[in-house]
Design a protein around this motif. Structure first.
Motif, PDB file in Angstrom:
ATOM      1  N   MET A 119       0.822  -1.210   0.000  1.00 23.49           N
ATOM      2  CA  MET A 119       0.000   0.000   0.000  1.00 23.49           C
ATOM      3  C   MET A 119       0.857   1.262   0.000  1.00 23.49           C
ATOM      4  SD  MET A 119      -3.060  -1.185   2.576  1.00 23.49           S
ATOM      5  CE  MET A 119      -3.395   0.476   3.085  1.00 23.49           C
ATOM      6  N   GLN A 176       2.474   1.682  -3.384  1.00 23.14           N
ATOM      7  CA  GLN A 176       1.521   2.123  -4.419  1.00 23.14           C
ATOM      8  C   GLN A 176       1.376   3.651  -4.375  1.00 23.14           C
ATOM      9  OE1 GLN A 176      -1.937  -0.427  -3.270  1.00 23.14           O
ATOM     10  NE2 GLN A 176      -2.263  -0.573  -5.474  1.00 23.14           N
ATOM     11  N   THR A 184       4.470   5.194  -5.726  1.00 17.17           N
ATOM     12  CA  THR A 184       4.548   5.035  -7.185  1.00 17.17           C
ATOM     13  C   THR A 184       3.745   6.119  -7.888  1.00 17.17           C
ATOM     14  OG1 THR A 184       4.799   2.664  -6.921  1.00 17.17           O
ATOM     15  CG2 THR A 184       4.112   3.438  -9.085  1.00 17.17           C
ATOM     16  N   PHE A 185       2.563   6.406  -7.365  1.00 14.53           N
ATOM     17  CA  PHE A 185       1.769   7.453  -8.004  1.00 14.53           C
ATOM     18  C   PHE A 185       2.491   8.786  -7.918  1.00 14.53           C
ATOM     19  CE2 PHE A 185      -1.165  11.031  -7.888  1.00 14.53           C
ATOM     20  CZ  PHE A 185      -1.794  10.866  -9.110  1.00 14.53           C
ATOM     21  N   PHE A 186       2.966   9.135  -6.732  1.00 14.73           N
ATOM     22  CA  PHE A 186       3.551  10.474  -6.581  1.00 14.73           C
ATOM     23  C   PHE A 186       4.925  10.596  -7.253  1.00 14.73           C
ATOM     24  CE2 PHE A 186       0.244  10.703  -3.290  1.00 14.73           C
ATOM     25  CZ  PHE A 186      -0.396  11.851  -3.720  1.00 14.73           C
ATOM     26  N   SER A 210       5.371  10.025 -10.189  1.00 16.03           N
ATOM     27  CA  SER A 210       5.092  10.582 -11.515  1.00 16.03           C
ATOM     28  C   SER A 210       4.615  12.037 -11.438  1.00 16.03           C
ATOM     29  CB  SER A 210       4.024   9.731 -12.214  1.00 16.03           C
ATOM     30  OG  SER A 210       2.763   9.947 -11.599  1.00 16.03           O
ATOM     31  N   GLN A 211       4.355  12.526 -10.241  1.00 20.57           N
ATOM     32  CA  GLN A 211       3.763  13.863 -10.116  1.00 20.57           C
ATOM     33  C   GLN A 211       4.833  14.935  -9.908  1.00 20.57           C
ATOM     34  OE1 GLN A 211       0.267  14.269 -10.477  1.00 20.57           O
ATOM     35  NE2 GLN A 211       0.603  12.164 -11.134  1.00 20.57           N
ATOM     36  N   PRO A 212       4.542  16.144 -10.351  1.00 19.25           N
ATOM     37  CA  PRO A 212       5.464  17.246 -10.081  1.00 19.25           C
ATOM     38  C   PRO A 212       5.367  17.671  -8.607  1.00 19.25           C
ATOM     39  CG  PRO A 212       3.516  18.061 -11.220  1.00 19.25           C
ATOM     40  CD  PRO A 212       3.365  16.579 -11.110  1.00 19.25           C
ATOM     41  N   HIS A 258      -0.591  12.390   1.915  1.00 16.55           N
ATOM     42  CA  HIS A 258      -1.596  11.365   1.604  1.00 16.55           C
ATOM     43  C   HIS A 258      -1.717  10.368   2.756  1.00 16.55           C
ATOM     44  CE1 HIS A 258      -4.168   9.218  -1.287  1.00 16.55           C
ATOM     45  NE2 HIS A 258      -3.773   8.150  -0.619  1.00 16.55           N
ATOM     46  N   ASN A 282      -0.858  10.824   5.887  1.00 13.92           N
ATOM     47  CA  ASN A 282      -1.435  11.501   7.057  1.00 13.92           C
ATOM     48  C   ASN A 282      -2.953  11.642   6.941  1.00 13.92           C
ATOM     49  OD1 ASN A 282       0.962  11.857   8.452  1.00 13.92           O
ATOM     50  ND2 ASN A 282       1.407  13.821   7.447  1.00 13.92           N
ATOM     51  N   ASP A 283      -3.410  11.888   5.717  1.00 17.12           N
ATOM     52  CA  ASP A 283      -4.842  12.109   5.519  1.00 17.12           C
ATOM     53  C   ASP A 283      -5.661  10.826   5.590  1.00 17.12           C
ATOM     54  OD1 ASP A 283      -4.643  14.800   5.274  1.00 17.12           O
ATOM     55  OD2 ASP A 283      -4.994  14.895   3.117  1.00 17.12           O
ATOM     56  N   HIS A 292     -12.228   9.674   7.021  1.00 18.12           N
ATOM     57  CA  HIS A 292     -11.369  10.861   7.078  1.00 18.12           C
ATOM     58  C   HIS A 292     -12.172  12.160   6.939  1.00 18.12           C
ATOM     59  CE1 HIS A 292     -11.828  10.095   2.802  1.00 18.12           C
ATOM     60  NE2 HIS A 292     -11.476  11.345   2.563  1.00 18.12           N
ATOM     61  N   HIS A 295     -12.242  17.333   5.835  1.00 17.25           N
ATOM     62  CA  HIS A 295     -11.329  16.425   6.535  1.00 17.25           C
ATOM     63  C   HIS A 295     -11.388  16.644   8.047  1.00 17.25           C
ATOM     64  CE1 HIS A 295      -7.814  13.970   7.397  1.00 17.25           C
ATOM     65  NE2 HIS A 295      -7.871  13.551   6.145  1.00 17.25           N
ATOM     66  N   LYS A 309      -9.112  16.487  10.054  1.00 19.08           N
ATOM     67  CA  LYS A 309      -7.922  17.146  10.613  1.00 19.08           C
ATOM     68  C   LYS A 309      -8.163  18.652  10.803  1.00 19.08           C
ATOM     69  CE  LYS A 309      -5.835  18.023   6.099  1.00 19.08           C
ATOM     70  NZ  LYS A 309      -4.875  17.589   5.087  1.00 19.08           N
ATOM     71  N   PRO A 351      -7.746  10.355  11.143  1.00 18.21           N
ATOM     72  CA  PRO A 351      -8.622   9.566  10.274  1.00 18.21           C
ATOM     73  C   PRO A 351      -8.869   8.190  10.875  1.00 18.21           C
ATOM     74  CG  PRO A 351      -6.419   9.706   9.330  1.00 18.21           C
ATOM     75  CD  PRO A 351      -6.449  10.633  10.519  1.00 18.21           C
ATOM     76  N   ILE A 408      -1.076  14.327 -14.248  1.00 17.08           N
ATOM     77  CA  ILE A 408      -0.294  13.299 -14.937  1.00 17.08           C
ATOM     78  C   ILE A 408      -0.794  11.924 -14.510  1.00 17.08           C
ATOM     79  CG2 ILE A 408       2.028  12.267 -14.952  1.00 17.08           C
ATOM     80  CD1 ILE A 408       3.004  15.248 -15.093  1.00 17.08           C
ATOM     81  N   GLU A 452       0.290   8.337 -15.028  1.00 12.81           N
ATOM     82  CA  GLU A 452       1.243   7.305 -15.473  1.00 12.81           C
ATOM     83  C   GLU A 452       0.613   5.931 -15.277  1.00 12.81           C
ATOM     84  OE1 GLU A 452       4.169   6.460 -17.411  1.00 12.81           O
ATOM     85  OE2 GLU A 452       4.912   8.247 -16.378  1.00 12.81           O
ATOM     86  N   VAL A 491       0.449   2.222 -14.371  1.00 13.04           N
ATOM     87  CA  VAL A 491       1.204   1.271 -13.548  1.00 13.04           C
ATOM     88  C   VAL A 491       0.451  -0.054 -13.602  1.00 13.04           C
ATOM     89  CG1 VAL A 491       2.064   0.749 -11.235  1.00 13.04           C
ATOM     90  CG2 VAL A 491       1.916   3.134 -11.984  1.00 13.04           C
ATOM     91  N   TRP A 507      -4.687   2.506  -5.160  1.00  6.92           N
ATOM     92  CA  TRP A 507      -3.556   3.062  -4.412  1.00  6.92           C
ATOM     93  C   TRP A 507      -3.982   4.182  -3.461  1.00  6.92           C
ATOM     94  CZ3 TRP A 507      -2.348   8.168  -4.513  1.00  6.92           C
ATOM     95  CH2 TRP A 507      -2.890   8.940  -5.552  1.00  6.92           C
TER      96      TRP A 507
END
Lengths: 71, 975
Positions: free
Chosen positions: A9, A12, A15-17, A19-21, A31, A33-34, B619, B626, B628, B648, B823, B825, B827, B933
């Motif tokens: 988990m 995963q 892996t997503f982040f 690819s992110q700027p 993510h 923490n949330d 959450h 949220h 928080k 959460p 973006i 990508e 996977v 994910w």
């Protein structure tokens, strides 16, 4: 949960982040923490303390911004 | 019980409404102004004048066959049919001249000459337009003598069934070859050809409203008969999907509900909302006292516009099924039989156990699962129980396993998880992408509305591993079907975007105005990379590159492009990423913020939208805020007088993991059956078995209840007041039409449990709960029961800025400010095929059954689907020695089950498909614990499997059935 599932988990999310700027460790940490309940974060901290086997480097890099559960 | 009187005009205006420039005419001396294109019949109605009619009804276009609605128009020759004659400026119409009165009487005389005179014993007595019209035209005599007809079985001059019975004793009767027996094959309605007047309303409703084209008129002239399918077919064997549109349209007893024949015509009606899928159709519950006689679609319902499907229209019998549990029950441990007890004892037992667990294992050891089938008010109370009584955020809902990625993906790109349109929007669309959704089965009433638009010329692109009915069915053909390999959604969506950007098809003006331009530039660079081209991903996705390019050009080439998607998008390890990719496509082509466009998640269950709105996620507090955020917690802390946990909580799979780990001990599960619906059944069972207090609150002893210690009987949607929110964000009223069969509505039970735990809750009506929701949740700030009653329904946000609600989102700009192109990508999922498990299993729904089938399996809907079947391509079947109807073993790394196979090329080679409606199949013993994910939404849609011939149930199925039977034992009640 099983360590393998927890590692999957976390990886995963990393892996997503990957690819992110932007500030990727901060994004991964935010993510987790949330969405991760304290027990899950505790397990992650314990796993990292035990060597962090299987975790992606980005997860390790995010650790100092992930909130460590207090209770 | 206070009935809700229907406040709006529900009568039949004869022909559909039109939207043209105003035209003024005079009807019987009364001036009336109507839109251009309106029929004279409808204009007369607007002037308060009813023109007699039989073949006209306002949910299908005029046909002009019965000639009963003839009128005279000054300056015109003859007597035109008012239903097919459009109004013109200054037209002067006479609807009651002696000439038209004479014609009408003659027409009625002819009709009645071929109709049995059984009115008093006819099931449509009092609800028959033929009877009404005979009265309206003043028919007092039929001059024709007995002759050839369709109604007399004896052929000897019988005028009624009673007469025929008397004559039938005489064996020398000639018989009547034109007479046809009733067709009783459909479990819900009867086709009685002897009463048919061949008005074609049923045929037209099947075509225009439902879009199935199952009915036709066979024969000519006097031989004309309504026919379902070929002459060899009956209604059940035909293409009929039992939506009820024909029954609704029929003016006589020819097509009529069996329930009316049995129970008599209803005497009152209460408008309420269907409790099946996320379309949220409005229905009239037609009643005699507290006996439900039938459910008929409500014409003013804004989601369904008077249409229905086989579930909402007919499948309500579960609420009276003998399996329903009406007494609370408890047991010390799950190997004991159940013991029926009083409400007080059950609630006291539950509260004591929960409090003891709280004390011994900490406040985070308890949790709740709210129901997407219950009302907003009930869901609000269940999450409040977690937050305000259990003192944690361990609340989740079945949206976890369906649309949680929509919440995340649309939240990131648009700033809100809300679907962007109302269903009416589809009437303005020019091209539609349907991806990962099978609306003709899952959301049938929306599918009918979509198909209507497609028949008018809108183009369709279907992205689905299966060739669903939308790809090709009567008068519908997708311009492009992209049969992708399960698990490659992101690659396909990104390749579509690649084509749009690299071929210069992006709407750059829109993007500059509405989106973050720098993010677009970064996105454009990413997506233009040749590795995202259709050619580069063809081998991976299985979609021919040229077809994918053509689809992208079609989508970008039309003015209004809309995307509708379902769980085939979300239930993947990259579900959230695909949702972002879909949002990207809509922004790239300038397709958000007006009619006919948008991103439209088709929600699974009736109130899955509402349950998310109400703060069911661990959450978020109600309104997607949220936990928080201290300023949000403060609102609820003040309202509830408690301190809210800022951390959460656990999501459903996390709860089960924590249960297995021994830290999660107690669960209150309202109206959900996680053991059957959630993936990896064995893991769910292990989690439930590890808990010390499982409270199941449901209509039936569902599969989850096999592991429960407390059973609280639930109430059906007919037994309580409240609101459901459908996929359009439309808040619809649910109205109580009968007293709760177990004594309490579900919101009352949750309140009693909270009170037993020591909470000071004192709601006396769900209206008060809605007032609390409105006071704490900005998007609901303007919602009251009074306003919903006044407006019929309200789409949130409803507040000072939008006092009557918001049919469309993002009109002048995105909720988050600038739309964000993200973006995406690709996977690959970790779930991979290999030598042991070479096939990919994907799962879905069928029209007649709903979700885990708890409701529909307990109705005659099982006539259509009495077991889950495995769809397998003939090639894959042949190499395994599997033939049509064979029992096969379906195995994955999680488990194995058996079911019967059906061979079809709907699925590609390498892909198999099944439904998950039946617990004895338990398709979810096969699915794995891989998940999205971002949200942990399970990856139901991709499981590597093997299929092999089998001769019976697996050991697991037998053990499961034995355990379930043991667990459902109920001790006789103590005297």
């Amino acid at each position: 949960m099983s360590p393998e599932k927890m590692v999957t988990m976390a990886n995963q999310i990393a892996t997503f982040f990957e690819s992110q700027p932007g500030d990727r460790p901060a994004l991964v940490a935010a993510h987790i923490n949330d969405f991760w309940e304290p027990r899950m974060r505790r397990q992650l901290f314990d796993h990292v303390a035990a060597g962090g086997k299987g975790l992606k480097p980005l997860v390790i890099d995010a650790m100092d911004q992930i909130n460590e559960p207090v209770d | 019980m206070k009935d809700f009187i229907i406040p709006w005009d529900d009568s039949d205006k004869g022909t559909p409404a039109k939207t043209g420039a105003p035209v003024t005419l005079t009807v019987d001396g009364a001036a009336v102004t109507v839109p251009e294109g309106t029929s004279v019949m409808r204009a007369a109605y607007e002037a308060g004048i009813t023109v007699p009619k039989l073949c006209a009804t306002d949910n299908v276009e005029a046909f002009g066959s019965c000639r009963l609605c003839v009128v005279e128009i000054e300056g015109r020759r003859g007597t035109p049919a008012s239903c097919t004659t459009p109004v013109t400026e200054g037209m002067v119409v006479h609807t009651q001249s002696s000439k038209v009165r004479r014609i009408r009487k003659g027409v009625m005389e002819l009709y009645i000459s071929d109709h049995p005179l059984d009115c008093l014993t006819c099931s449509a007595n009092g609800d028959c337009e033929l009877q009404d019209m005979a009265g309206a035209v003043g028919l007092r005599d039929v001059r024709y003598e007995y002759g050839q007809n369709h109604f007399d079985p004896t052929g000897d001059g019988a005028l009624s069934l009673a007469d025929a019975k008397r004559r039938a004793d005489d064996t020398d009767l000639p018989g009547n070859f034109r007479y046809m027996e009733k067709d009783e094959s459909n479990p819900y309605f009867t086709y009685d050809p002897s009463k048919c007047i061949v008005c074609s309303r049923c045929v037209r409703a099947c075509e225009e409203v439902q879009g199935t084209f199952a009915l036709t008129i066979e024969g000519r002239g006097f031989d004309s008969r309504v026919s379902a399918g070929t002459p060899m077919d009956d209604f059940l064997s035909s293409d009929c999907v039992s939506c009820g549109a024909c029954v609704q349209a029929c003016p006589t007893a020819t097509l009529q509900e069996k329930s009316v024949a049995e129970l008599g015509t209803p005497t009152r009606a209460v408008v309420t909302t269907c409790a099946y899928c996320g379309v949220g159709c409005s229905f009239k519950a037609e009643m005699n006292g507290d006996q439900l006689v039938r459910m008929t679609p409500y014409k003013n319902g804004k989601a369904n516009r008077g249409h229905s499907c086989v579930k909402g229209r007919f499948a309500y019998g579960y609420m009276e099924h003998p399996d329903r549990i009406l007494s609370p029950m408890i047991r010390e441990s799950i190997d004991e039989p159940w013991r029926e007890v009083s409400w007080d004892e059950a609630l006291g037992f539950a509260a004591k156990r929960l409090k003891s667990l709280q004390k011994n294992y900490g406040r985070r050891s308890l949790g709740v699962i709210t129901s997407s089938r219950c009302t907003n008010e009930e869901t609000f109370l269940v999450q409040k129980l977690a937050r305000g009584v259990f003192m944690n955020n361990n609340t989740d809902t079945c949206a976890r396993v369906c649309h949680s990625p929509t919440g995340y993906g649309l939240g990131q790109t648009f700033g809100t998880s809300a679907g962007t349109q109302d269903f009416d929007s589809v009437e303005h669309t020019d091209v539609v992408i349907v991806i990962g959704a099978n609306p003709t089965d899952g959301h049938p009433v929306f599918a009918s509305r979509l198909k209507k638009r497609l028949r008018q010329g809108a183009k369709l692109i279907v992205i689905d591993p299966r060739r669903t009915d939308l790809v090709k069915s009567p008068h519908i053909e997708a311009a492009h079907h992209l049969p992708l390999r399960p698990g490659t959604n992101v690659a396909v969506v990104t390749a579509l975007a690649h084509t749009i950007v690299t071929e210069g098809l992006a709407d750059e003006d829109y993007i500059r105005e509405r989106c973050d331009w720098d993010e677009y530039l970064a996105y454009s660079e990413f997506v233009s990379d040749p590795r995202h081209s259709p050619e580069a991903v063809e081998e991976l996705t299985g979609v021919p590159a040229e077809e994918l390019r053509a689809a992208a050009r079609t989508f970008a080439g039309e003015k209004n492009g809309a995307i509708y998607y379902g769980l085939g998008v979300t239930e993947h390890s990259q579900g959230s990423t695909t949702v972002m990719g879909i949002a990207n496509l809509a922004m790239l082509t300038g397709n958000v913020g007006r009619k006919g466009v948008g991103v439209n998640p088709l929600r699974g269950q009736n109130n899955v939208q509402g349950s998310c709105d109400m703060g069911s996620f661990p959450h978020e507090l109600p309104g997607y805020r949220h936990v928080k955020n201290p300023e949000v917690r403060e609102i609820f802390e003040k309202a509830w007088g408690v301190t809210i946990d800022p951390e959460p909580g656990l999501r459903i799979p996390n709860m089960l993991d924590a249960a297995v780990d021994g830290t999660f001990k107690g669960l209150y599960c309202q109206g959900e059956d996680i053991l059957q619906s959630d993936p990896d059944t064995k893991h769910v069972a292990a989690g439930l078995a590890a808990m010390e207090c499982v409270i199941v609150h449901d209509l039936f002893l569902n599969e989850t209840a096999n592991y429960a210690h407390v059973f609280l009987p639930g109430s059906s949607f007919l037994e309580k007041d409240g609101t459901f929110t459908n996929a359009e964000r439309r808040i619809n009223m649910v109205r109580k039409v009968m007293a709760p069969k177990a004594g309490y509505a579900d919101w009352e039970v949750t309140q009693l449990l909270a009170q037993a735990m020591g909470a000071d809750w004192n709601y006396s009506h769900p209206r008060e709960i809605m007032a609390e929701i409105a006071a704490t949740t900005p998007s609901f700030a303007g919602v009251t029961y009074e306003k919903i009653n006044e407006l019929g329904s309200i789409q949130w946000p409803c507040n000072d800025a939008a006092p009557e609600g918001t049919p469309m989102m993002h009109i002048d700009g995105f909720v988050r400010g600038k739309g964000r192109l993200m973006i995406t990508e690709y996977v690959a999922t970790d779930e991979k095929t290999g030598p042991r498990f070479p096939l990919l299993l994907t799962t879905g729904r069928i029209l007649s059954q709903y979700n885990v089938g708890a409701q529909t399996r307990r109705t005659a809907n099982s006539t259509w689907h009495d077991q889950d079947l495995l769809e397998i391509h003939p090639h894959d079947a042949e190499v395994r020695g599997v033939k049509e109807g064979d029992f096969v073993k379906l195995a994955s790394r999680s488990g194995e089950t058996t079911l019967r196979a059906t061979l079809t090329d709907r699925v590609s080679p390498g892909v198999v498909y099944t439904t998950f409606h039946h617990p004895d199949t338990q398709a979810n013993v096969i699915t794995t614990d891989f998940s999205d994910w971002a949200t942990n939404c399970p990856e139901y849609k991709v499981t590597a499997v093997q299929v092999s011939p089998s001769n019976g149930p697996t050991d697991w199925q037998e053990e499961y059935a034995e355990q379930a039977a043991q667990s459902r034992r109920i001790l006789p009640a103590a005297e």
